[in-house]
Motif scaffolding. Structure first.
Motif, mmCIF file in Angstrom:
data_model
loop_
_atom_site.group_PDB
_atom_site.id
_atom_site.type_symbol
_atom_site.label_atom_id
_atom_site.label_comp_id
_atom_site.label_asym_id
_atom_site.label_seq_id
_atom_site.Cartn_x
_atom_site.Cartn_y
_atom_site.Cartn_z
ATOM 1 N N GLU A 190 -3.106 -10.318 -11.489
ATOM 2 C CA GLU A 190 -3.484 -8.999 -10.977
ATOM 3 C C GLU A 190 -4.581 -8.328 -11.809
ATOM 4 O O GLU A 190 -5.118 -7.295 -11.405
ATOM 5 C CB GLU A 190 -2.251 -8.083 -10.922
ATOM 6 C CG GLU A 190 -1.220 -8.510 -9.889
ATOM 7 C CD GLU A 190 -1.811 -8.588 -8.483
ATOM 8 O OE1 GLU A 190 -2.508 -7.631 -8.089
ATOM 9 O OE2 GLU A 190 -1.592 -9.601 -7.795
ATOM 10 N N ASN A 191 -4.898 -8.895 -12.964
ATOM 11 C CA ASN A 191 -5.907 -8.294 -13.845
ATOM 12 C C ASN A 191 -7.244 -9.025 -13.813
ATOM 13 O O ASN A 191 -8.198 -8.585 -14.443
ATOM 14 C CB ASN A 191 -5.407 -8.293 -15.302
ATOM 15 C CG ASN A 191 -4.247 -7.345 -15.512
ATOM 16 O OD1 ASN A 191 -3.182 -7.520 -14.929
ATOM 17 N ND2 ASN A 191 -4.443 -6.332 -16.330
ATOM 18 N N VAL A 192 -7.278 -10.152 -13.092
ATOM 19 C CA VAL A 192 -8.443 -11.043 -13.186
ATOM 20 C C VAL A 192 -9.003 -11.353 -11.799
ATOM 21 O O VAL A 192 -8.257 -11.609 -10.854
ATOM 22 C CB VAL A 192 -8.055 -12.364 -13.892
ATOM 23 C CG1 VAL A 192 -9.249 -13.316 -13.948
ATOM 24 C CG2 VAL A 192 -7.526 -12.090 -15.298
ATOM 25 N N ILE A 193 -10.342 -11.320 -11.707
ATOM 26 C CA ILE A 193 -11.047 -11.814 -10.522
ATOM 27 C C ILE A 193 -11.681 -13.147 -10.918
ATOM 28 O O ILE A 193 -12.418 -13.227 -11.898
ATOM 29 C CB ILE A 193 -12.136 -10.825 -10.061
ATOM 30 C CG1 ILE A 193 -11.500 -9.482 -9.686
ATOM 31 C CG2 ILE A 193 -12.903 -11.395 -8.871
ATOM 32 C CD1 ILE A 193 -12.515 -8.397 -9.348
ATOM 33 N N TYR A 194 -11.387 -14.171 -10.159
ATOM 34 C CA TYR A 194 -11.774 -15.549 -10.498
ATOM 35 C C TYR A 194 -12.961 -15.979 -9.642
ATOM 36 O O TYR A 194 -12.983 -15.755 -8.427
ATOM 37 C CB TYR A 194 -10.576 -16.463 -10.257
ATOM 38 C CG TYR A 194 -10.784 -17.929 -10.542
ATOM 39 C CD1 TYR A 194 -10.485 -18.459 -11.796
ATOM 40 C CD2 TYR A 194 -11.231 -18.797 -9.550
ATOM 41 C CE1 TYR A 194 -10.647 -19.824 -12.047
ATOM 42 C CE2 TYR A 194 -11.401 -20.152 -9.800
ATOM 43 C CZ TYR A 194 -11.110 -20.659 -11.047
ATOM 44 O OH TYR A 194 -11.264 -22.005 -11.300
ATOM 45 N N ILE A 195 -13.945 -16.617 -10.297
ATOM 46 C CA ILE A 195 -15.144 -17.124 -9.616
ATOM 47 C C ILE A 195 -15.284 -18.616 -9.900
ATOM 48 O O ILE A 195 -15.084 -19.064 -11.035
ATOM 49 C CB ILE A 195 -16.413 -16.419 -10.131
ATOM 50 C CG1 ILE A 195 -16.436 -14.946 -9.732
ATOM 51 C CG2 ILE A 195 -17.671 -17.105 -9.604
ATOM 52 C CD1 ILE A 195 -17.597 -14.178 -10.359
ATOM 53 N N SER A 196 -15.636 -19.388 -8.885
ATOM 54 C CA SER A 196 -16.025 -20.782 -9.111
ATOM 55 C C SER A 196 -17.043 -21.181 -8.048
ATOM 56 O O SER A 196 -17.346 -20.402 -7.139
ATOM 57 C CB SER A 196 -14.812 -21.716 -9.083
ATOM 58 O OG SER A 196 -15.181 -23.008 -9.556
ATOM 59 N N SER A 197 -17.585 -22.397 -8.178
ATOM 60 C CA SER A 197 -18.570 -22.868 -7.202
ATOM 61 C C SER A 197 -18.690 -24.386 -7.292
ATOM 62 O O SER A 197 -18.096 -25.022 -8.158
ATOM 63 C CB SER A 197 -19.936 -22.221 -7.446
ATOM 64 O OG SER A 197 -20.631 -22.886 -8.477
ATOM 65 N N LEU A 198 -19.516 -24.947 -6.414
ATOM 66 C CA LEU A 198 -19.766 -26.393 -6.397
ATOM 67 C C LEU A 198 -21.100 -26.754 -7.037
ATOM 68 O O LEU A 198 -21.477 -27.917 -7.071
ATOM 69 C CB LEU A 198 -19.740 -26.906 -4.948
ATOM 70 C CG LEU A 198 -18.407 -26.813 -4.220
ATOM 71 C CD1 LEU A 198 -18.546 -27.258 -2.770
ATOM 72 C CD2 LEU A 198 -17.350 -27.659 -4.917
ATOM 73 N N SER A 199 -21.837 -25.761 -7.543
ATOM 74 C CA SER A 199 -23.203 -26.004 -8.007
ATOM 75 C C SER A 199 -23.282 -26.956 -9.192
ATOM 76 O O SER A 199 -24.220 -27.743 -9.303
ATOM 77 C CB SER A 199 -23.885 -24.685 -8.363
ATOM 78 O OG SER A 199 -23.225 -24.054 -9.448
ATOM 79 N N LYS A 200 -22.316 -26.894 -10.111
ATOM 80 C CA LYS A 200 -22.347 -27.777 -11.285
ATOM 81 C C LYS A 200 -21.857 -29.182 -10.955
ATOM 82 O O LYS A 200 -21.932 -30.081 -11.790
ATOM 83 C CB LYS A 200 -21.484 -27.194 -12.404
ATOM 84 C CG LYS A 200 -21.912 -25.826 -12.896
ATOM 85 C CD LYS A 200 -23.324 -25.831 -13.436
ATOM 86 C CE LYS A 200 -23.712 -24.471 -13.986
ATOM 87 N NZ LYS A 200 -25.137 -24.392 -14.339
ATOM 88 N N LEU A 201 -21.368 -29.344 -9.741
ATOM 89 C CA LEU A 201 -20.774 -30.613 -9.335
ATOM 90 C C LEU A 201 -21.625 -31.333 -8.297
ATOM 91 O O LEU A 201 -21.887 -32.532 -8.415
ATOM 92 C CB LEU A 201 -19.381 -30.341 -8.748
ATOM 93 C CG LEU A 201 -18.410 -31.506 -8.658
ATOM 94 C CD1 LEU A 201 -18.046 -31.988 -10.039
ATOM 95 C CD2 LEU A 201 -17.163 -31.059 -7.910
ATOM 96 N N LEU A 202 -22.067 -30.600 -7.281
ATOM 97 C CA LEU A 202 -22.789 -31.204 -6.158
ATOM 98 C C LEU A 202 -24.240 -30.754 -6.076
ATOM 99 O O LEU A 202 -24.909 -30.987 -5.081
ATOM 100 C CB LEU A 202 -22.068 -30.874 -4.843
ATOM 101 C CG LEU A 202 -20.609 -31.342 -4.747
ATOM 102 C CD1 LEU A 202 -20.028 -30.986 -3.383
ATOM 103 C CD2 LEU A 202 -20.488 -32.840 -4.991
ATOM 104 N N GLY A 203 -24.725 -30.087 -7.134
ATOM 105 C CA GLY A 203 -26.122 -29.659 -7.158
ATOM 106 C C GLY A 203 -26.278 -28.189 -6.842
ATOM 107 O O GLY A 203 -25.505 -27.614 -6.071
ATOM 108 N N SER A 204 -27.303 -27.564 -7.448
ATOM 109 C CA SER A 204 -27.488 -26.116 -7.333
ATOM 110 C C SER A 204 -27.800 -25.678 -5.907
ATOM 111 O O SER A 204 -27.547 -24.539 -5.527
ATOM 112 C CB SER A 204 -28.613 -25.657 -8.266
ATOM 113 O OG SER A 204 -29.820 -26.334 -7.951
#
Length: 468
Positions: free
Chosen positions: A313-327
């Motif tokens: 409840e205190n954290v907003i989480y961000i992730s993506s595929l850019s470091k894995l499948l290219g920017s």
């Protein structure tokens, strides 16, 4: 005597208030022709504002002919200030001045070097994987009819199968749970951060992040009008005393962290440190944004609980595929408490920054491909080999370079004693990212070892041997 702070008009933005005050002081002859103003740093302290705010105000007044800047001497009241004269043209220099930063100058040099490269440059300045390491997922087949059918599964938060796939991966890896949380798809990690800041903050609000950090060179904060305060990070231990002091002095709203394979240090914040940071932020009701774009590449034995799993409840989480499948993949996501998630969805729709459905469908095909896990394992093994070989070369040929070998990711964070290291390496056709980009000194630099296959490793050894 001028009481700078108390005489400041109660108007916003602050740079206009400063401009108005100095004009009135000249008009009232409290500031006389030829008189030297206090330094920008001193004025910032007197007005209790950022130095950039003072710089903009003085630039406006200089453009109007009220002030004169003398290089190496300071800023003076013009000998013949024309109080009532107003510029009739837009002062484009304001825009140009705002972009003259250390990191932009270095970034321009890096871009120029790449543009002029004839195949000789050993590029260790990249942010992503080289093409040869991006997982080979074969043919991701989809016909137009299937794509049209897929659009029926579109929700406000994104393509439902992709949301379910990402949620399943996170729960399987025990990174977080989606109970009473909203997962929404975005156009990448940077867009996620932009969306969060636009949704939750107002102009003039303050955020903090670790230093060194790639957030130091992000244009997002200036775009939103948010003030930033770096917190020293040494050996992946955040200076909690400084953090607490900044929270109290500047009313920090958000703490932004990149705790796993941190960019640029490549290290992981320990569980003990994460718990201490959380405790302090909970005490002062500071929300945390956790940027976890490297979470895919952590070996299970090195994995540390995410901030999100420790305090959902205190954290907003961000992730993506850019470091894995290219920017260019441009698919990211946010996991936030439901109430915040609703707000983010409203702003995302209002700003019309919903990622394309085609990209979302393709991302889901990639993540659910039967070879996906095998390809990720191959990638982590190859990165481990390159990391081992490159660090061996550097330890052997540059014993005065001080760095800690990370457990994963792409980066080495190197400290040494030569302030001209960027230029000297460039003369050897080795391109790196210097410390000022990340908020530190010219003696530090980031080295992306992921780009160094066997052939490039040999060329690196030859280049570094030249001055032995």
């Amino acid at each position: 005597m001028i009481n700078w702070h108390d005489d400041l008009p109660k108007i916003k933005p602050k740079y206009l208030a400063i401009t108005k005050l100095i004009k009135s002081l000249i008009q009232e002859e409290k500031l006389l022709p030829g008189q030297r103003l206090p330094s920008e740093r001193k004025l910032a302290q007197l007005f209790d504002v950022d130095r950039s705010t003072v710089s903009r105000a003085l630039l406006e007044l200089t453009s109007a002919g009220l002030l004169i800047k003398k290089s190496g001497s300071g800023t003076y009241i013009s000998q013949l200030p024309q109080i009532h004269s107003l510029p009739t043209r837009v002062n484009w220099n304001l825009f140009l001045e705002n972009n003259k930063t250390n990191y932009s100058l270095y970034q321009n040099k890096i871009t120029q070097t790449r543009a002029l490269d004839n195949g000789m440059i050993l590029d260790a300045a990249g942010n992503e994987l080289p093409m040869e390491l991006i997982p080979n997922l074969g043919l991701l087949q989809m016909n137009w009819q299937n794509f049209l059918l897929a659009q029926k599964q579109a929700q406000d938060a994104g393509y439902l199968p992709l949301i379910q796939t990402i949620g399943h991966i996170h729960e399987q890896k025990k990174q977080l749970k989606l109970t009473e949380q909203t997962l929404l798809i975005t156009g990448g990690a940077q867009q996620s951060l932009l969306l969060i800041l636009r949704s939750l903050l107002r102009v003039g609000d303050s955020v903090a992040f670790a230093q060194p950090s790639y957030f130091n060179s992000s244009a997002i904060f200036k775009t939103i009008g948010v003030r930033t305060f770096p917190i020293p990070l040494t050996d992946m231990k955040m200076d909690l005393n400084v953090l607490e002091d900044v929270i109290l002095k500047h009313r920090i709203k958000l703490l932004i962290l990149n705790p796993t394979f941190q960019n640029p240090t490549g290290d992981i914040i320990s569980l003990e440190q994460r718990q201490k940071i959380l405790k302090l932020c909970q005490e002062y009701q500071i929300a945390i944004i956790e940027d976890d774009v490297f979470g895919w590449l952590v070996d299970s034995k090195d994995e540390v609980q995410t901030f999100k799993s420790l305090a959902p409840e205190n954290v907003i989480y961000i992730s993506s595929l850019s470091k894995l499948l290219g920017s260019s993949t441009r698919i990211g996501w946010i996991v936030a408490p439901e109430a915040i998630g609703k707000r983010l969805l409203q702003v995302q729709k209002k700003l019309d920054i919903v990622p394309s459905m085609l990209a979302q469908v393709m991302a889901n095909l990639a993540l659910t491909d039967e070879t996906f896990n095998t390809e990720i394992n191959k990638l982590t093994k190859e990165l481990s080999i390159r990391r081992k070989n490159v660090t061996k070369i550097l330890h052997e040929l540059k014993p005065d370079w001080n760095f800690k070998t990370p457990k994963g990711g792409f980066y080495l964070w190197i400290k040494q004693n030569d302030p001209d290291i960027f230029e000297k390496l460039l003369k050897k056709n080795i391109l790196v990212k210097p410390g000022p980009i990340y908020g530190t000194t010219k003696k530090d630099f980031r080295f992306n070892f992921a780009n160094f296959d066997i052939e490039r490793q040999q060329k690196l050894r030859a280049a570094l041997t030249k001055d032995k």
